[in-house]
Design a protein around this motif. Structure first.
Motif, PDB file in Angstrom:
ATOM      1  N   VAL A 143       0.851  -1.197   0.000  1.00  0.00           N
ATOM      2  CA  VAL A 143       0.000   0.000   0.000  1.00  0.00           C
ATOM      3  C   VAL A 143       0.884   1.243   0.000  1.00  0.00           C
ATOM      4  O   VAL A 143       1.690   1.430   0.913  1.00  0.00           O
ATOM      5  CB  VAL A 143      -0.929   0.006   1.234  1.00  0.00           C
ATOM      6  CG1 VAL A 143      -1.818   1.241   1.216  1.00  0.00           C
ATOM      7  CG2 VAL A 143      -1.781  -1.257   1.263  1.00  0.00           C
ATOM      8  N   PRO A 144       0.770   2.127  -0.990  1.00  0.00           N
ATOM      9  CA  PRO A 144       1.588   3.341  -1.029  1.00  0.00           C
ATOM     10  C   PRO A 144       1.170   4.345   0.041  1.00  0.00           C
ATOM     11  O   PRO A 144       0.072   4.265   0.600  1.00  0.00           O
ATOM     12  CB  PRO A 144       1.352   3.883  -2.445  1.00  0.00           C
ATOM     13  CG  PRO A 144       0.052   3.301  -2.864  1.00  0.00           C
ATOM     14  CD  PRO A 144      -0.071   1.979  -2.181  1.00  0.00           C
ATOM     15  N   ASP A 145       2.050   5.312   0.270  1.00  0.00           N
ATOM     16  CA  ASP A 145       1.822   6.253   1.367  1.00  0.00           C
ATOM     17  C   ASP A 145       0.551   7.081   1.200  1.00  0.00           C
ATOM     18  O   ASP A 145      -0.167   7.333   2.178  1.00  0.00           O
ATOM     19  CB  ASP A 145       3.043   7.161   1.550  1.00  0.00           C
ATOM     20  CG  ASP A 145       3.494   7.817   0.252  1.00  0.00           C
ATOM     21  OD1 ASP A 145       2.758   7.737  -0.745  1.00  0.00           O
ATOM     22  OD2 ASP A 145       4.604   8.402   0.246  1.00  0.00           O
ATOM     23  N   PHE A 146       0.221   7.508  -0.031  1.00  0.00           N
ATOM     24  CA  PHE A 146      -0.959   8.360  -0.183  1.00  0.00           C
ATOM     25  C   PHE A 146      -2.255   7.578   0.048  1.00  0.00           C
ATOM     26  O   PHE A 146      -3.266   8.159   0.472  1.00  0.00           O
ATOM     27  CB  PHE A 146      -0.960   9.037  -1.564  1.00  0.00           C
ATOM     28  CG  PHE A 146      -1.170   8.125  -2.728  1.00  0.00           C
ATOM     29  CD1 PHE A 146      -2.436   7.877  -3.220  1.00  0.00           C
ATOM     30  CD2 PHE A 146      -0.088   7.499  -3.344  1.00  0.00           C
ATOM     31  CE1 PHE A 146      -2.636   7.032  -4.300  1.00  0.00           C
ATOM     32  CE2 PHE A 146      -0.274   6.657  -4.426  1.00  0.00           C
ATOM     33  CZ  PHE A 146      -1.553   6.412  -4.903  1.00  0.00           C
ATOM     34  N   ILE A 147      -2.237   6.251  -0.207  1.00  0.00           N
ATOM     35  CA  ILE A 147      -3.422   5.437   0.101  1.00  0.00           C
ATOM     36  C   ILE A 147      -3.590   5.320   1.615  1.00  0.00           C
ATOM     37  O   ILE A 147      -4.713   5.410   2.137  1.00  0.00           O
ATOM     38  CB  ILE A 147      -3.303   4.044  -0.541  1.00  0.00           C
ATOM     39  CG1 ILE A 147      -3.266   4.172  -2.072  1.00  0.00           C
ATOM     40  CG2 ILE A 147      -4.469   3.160  -0.114  1.00  0.00           C
ATOM     41  CD1 ILE A 147      -4.530   4.754  -2.672  1.00  0.00           C
ATOM     42  N   TRP A 148      -2.478   5.114   2.323  1.00  0.00           N
ATOM     43  CA  TRP A 148      -2.547   5.122   3.789  1.00  0.00           C
ATOM     44  C   TRP A 148      -3.100   6.451   4.283  1.00  0.00           C
ATOM     45  O   TRP A 148      -3.914   6.506   5.207  1.00  0.00           O
ATOM     46  CB  TRP A 148      -1.168   4.869   4.397  1.00  0.00           C
ATOM     47  CG  TRP A 148      -0.690   3.463   4.334  1.00  0.00           C
ATOM     48  CD1 TRP A 148       0.378   2.983   3.647  1.00  0.00           C
ATOM     49  CD2 TRP A 148      -1.243   2.327   5.023  1.00  0.00           C
ATOM     50  NE1 TRP A 148       0.515   1.628   3.840  1.00  0.00           N
ATOM     51  CE2 TRP A 148      -0.465   1.196   4.687  1.00  0.00           C
ATOM     52  CE3 TRP A 148      -2.328   2.154   5.882  1.00  0.00           C
ATOM     53  CZ2 TRP A 148      -0.730  -0.075   5.182  1.00  0.00           C
ATOM     54  CZ3 TRP A 148      -2.597   0.878   6.375  1.00  0.00           C
ATOM     55  CH2 TRP A 148      -1.810  -0.214   6.020  1.00  0.00           C
ATOM     56  N   LEU A 150      -5.115   8.612   2.775  1.00  0.00           N
ATOM     57  CA  LEU A 150      -6.548   8.717   2.536  1.00  0.00           C
ATOM     58  C   LEU A 150      -7.340   7.807   3.471  1.00  0.00           C
ATOM     59  O   LEU A 150      -8.430   8.176   3.944  1.00  0.00           O
ATOM     60  CB  LEU A 150      -6.853   8.381   1.073  1.00  0.00           C
ATOM     61  CG  LEU A 150      -6.265   9.345   0.033  1.00  0.00           C
ATOM     62  CD1 LEU A 150      -6.537   8.834  -1.377  1.00  0.00           C
ATOM     63  CD2 LEU A 150      -6.835  10.745   0.210  1.00  0.00           C
ATOM     64  N   ALA A 151      -6.792   6.625   3.743  1.00  0.00           N
ATOM     65  CA  ALA A 151      -7.465   5.710   4.666  1.00  0.00           C
ATOM     66  C   ALA A 151      -7.512   6.289   6.081  1.00  0.00           C
ATOM     67  O   ALA A 151      -8.546   6.211   6.770  1.00  0.00           O
ATOM     68  CB  ALA A 151      -6.750   4.354   4.672  1.00  0.00           C
ATOM     69  N   ALA A 208       1.383   7.677   7.644  1.00  0.00           N
ATOM     70  CA  ALA A 208       1.248   7.432   6.205  1.00  0.00           C
ATOM     71  C   ALA A 208       2.615   7.347   5.533  1.00  0.00           C
ATOM     72  O   ALA A 208       2.834   6.518   4.644  1.00  0.00           O
ATOM     73  CB  ALA A 208       0.417   8.542   5.566  1.00  0.00           C
ATOM     74  N   ILE A 281      -2.304  16.475   1.105  1.00  0.00           N
ATOM     75  CA  ILE A 281      -3.525  15.823   1.600  1.00  0.00           C
ATOM     76  C   ILE A 281      -3.930  16.389   2.951  1.00  0.00           C
ATOM     77  O   ILE A 281      -5.107  16.644   3.216  1.00  0.00           O
ATOM     78  CB  ILE A 281      -3.315  14.298   1.684  1.00  0.00           C
ATOM     79  CG1 ILE A 281      -3.200  13.706   0.269  1.00  0.00           C
ATOM     80  CG2 ILE A 281      -4.459  13.636   2.445  1.00  0.00           C
ATOM     81  CD1 ILE A 281      -2.854  12.240   0.248  1.00  0.00           C
TER      82      ILE A 281
END
Length: 335
Positions: A143-148, A150-151, A208, A281
């Motif tokens: 899982v890439p950092d930007f997905i973390w 957003l989660a 993240a 973000i």
């Protein structure tokens, strides 16, 4: 690493940074778009446009522009931001500490999490627990950092609002900071309420950034630990009755650190670069967030200053990692 080797690295770093400056300068000038057109009003006359071009040196030839900018750079003047109308060096001084604190905190968390996973995986090798640890580490790595990011926003700022979503600290905090390193200064001055507030704002962006790096640290460190556990000195310590945990921590870990540290340093440079999207973000007031605005506004002086700042950070990080690896490895230190 000898003094001569350090001086050679510094000389190479200077040449590299100069090359980065040349490439960025040329690419920004040949890219489509007019920064003056983006900042001037629709009713401006040709004289107004010409005056602004002259003010920012954009009315000169490309070579002349570069040497004017280089002369200012040597004198410590990075120019004036077109969009923010402020000194670029001053803007970097305001924003860079926030990014350094964010990246530094993420590195610490990544080392702690990754080191723990690696040690647990080493202790659980050749058992069902090893598959569980490797699976969890694989998830962190996938899982890439930007997905973390957003989660975390969805879970901890929307569904369960336990952390602040944006900013570096609450605007209601009234503290006269002597530096721009708010986290470190509040801790040193024992302002624990302010420190806790800053930590709460940094928690989600730090996690993240840290989790993907932690997975890389865990994978590399675990491989180095397992290799070290098969060495004769570990076997001798095991015959003396030491527990597996003591074997890992006291015997294998110190010999597994140099390779892990070298790779961590390389990955840390990517982590610093990753702050750009993470800061955006979370509306975190760092250099990465400012970089996006600079690109959108085609703010040439500010983009050049930011790229040089990132380049200098990458070079400094790599040099520091080389020195640390040499200090931990006697063969490199005396070679």
């Amino acid at each position: 690493m000898s003094l001569a080797a350090v001086l050679r690295r510094l000389a190479t770093a200077a040449v590299t940074l100069f090359g980065v400056a040349v490439v960025v300068f040329v690419l920004l000038r040949v890219a489509p778009g007019d920064p003056i057109a983006m900042m001037i009003g629709p009713g401006a006359s040709e004289a107004d446009i010409a005056a602004l071009r002259a003010r920012y040196g954009l009315d000169q030839g490309l070579v002349t522009q570069f040497f004017i900018w280089l002369q200012g750079l040597i004198a410590g003047d990075l120019g004036t931001s077109i969009s923010l109308r402020s000194d670029v060096l001053g803007l970097l001084g305001q924003r860079l500490p926030a990014t350094l604190e964010l990246a530094g905190a993420a590195l610490v968390v990544a080392l702690l999490v990754g080191g723990t996973i690696a040690i647990l995986g080493t202790l659980a090798r050749r058992s069902p627990g090893e598959a569980v640890v490797d699976g969890a580490n694989g998830l962190l790595l996938a899982v890439p950092d930007f997905i973390w990011a957003l989660a975390f926003v969805l879970v901890f700022a929307v569904f369960i609002p336990v952390f602040p979503l944006t900013g570096r600290m609450d605007p209601t905090i009234d503290m006269d900071f002597a530096t721009r390193f708010f986290l470190l200064e509040s801790l040193v001055r024992a302002e624990f309420a302010v420190f806790g507030n800053i930590v709460s704002h940094m928690t989600m962006p730090v996690l993240a950034l840290a989790l993907p790096l932690a997975a890389i640290v865990a994978r590399v460190l675990k491989g180095a630990l397992i290799e070290a556990m098969g060495q004769d000195y570990v076997l001798l310590a095991r015959l003396k009755g030491k527990s597996e945990l003591r074997l890992v921590l006291q015997e294998a870990l110190r010999n597994a650190l140099p390779a892990t540290l070298a790779l961590t340093g390389v990955q840390f440079t990517f982590l610093v670069g990753g702050t750009v999207i993470i800061e955006r973000i979370f509306a975190y007031p760092g250099i990465g967030n400012m970089a996006i605005d600079a690109v959108i506004n085609r703010d040439l002086p500010l983009i050049q200053g930011i790229v040089l700042a990132f380049g200098a950070m990458f070079i400094a990080i790599n040099l520091a990692v080389d020195l640390a690896v040499a200090a931990l490895n006697p063969r490199l230190r005396h070679g």
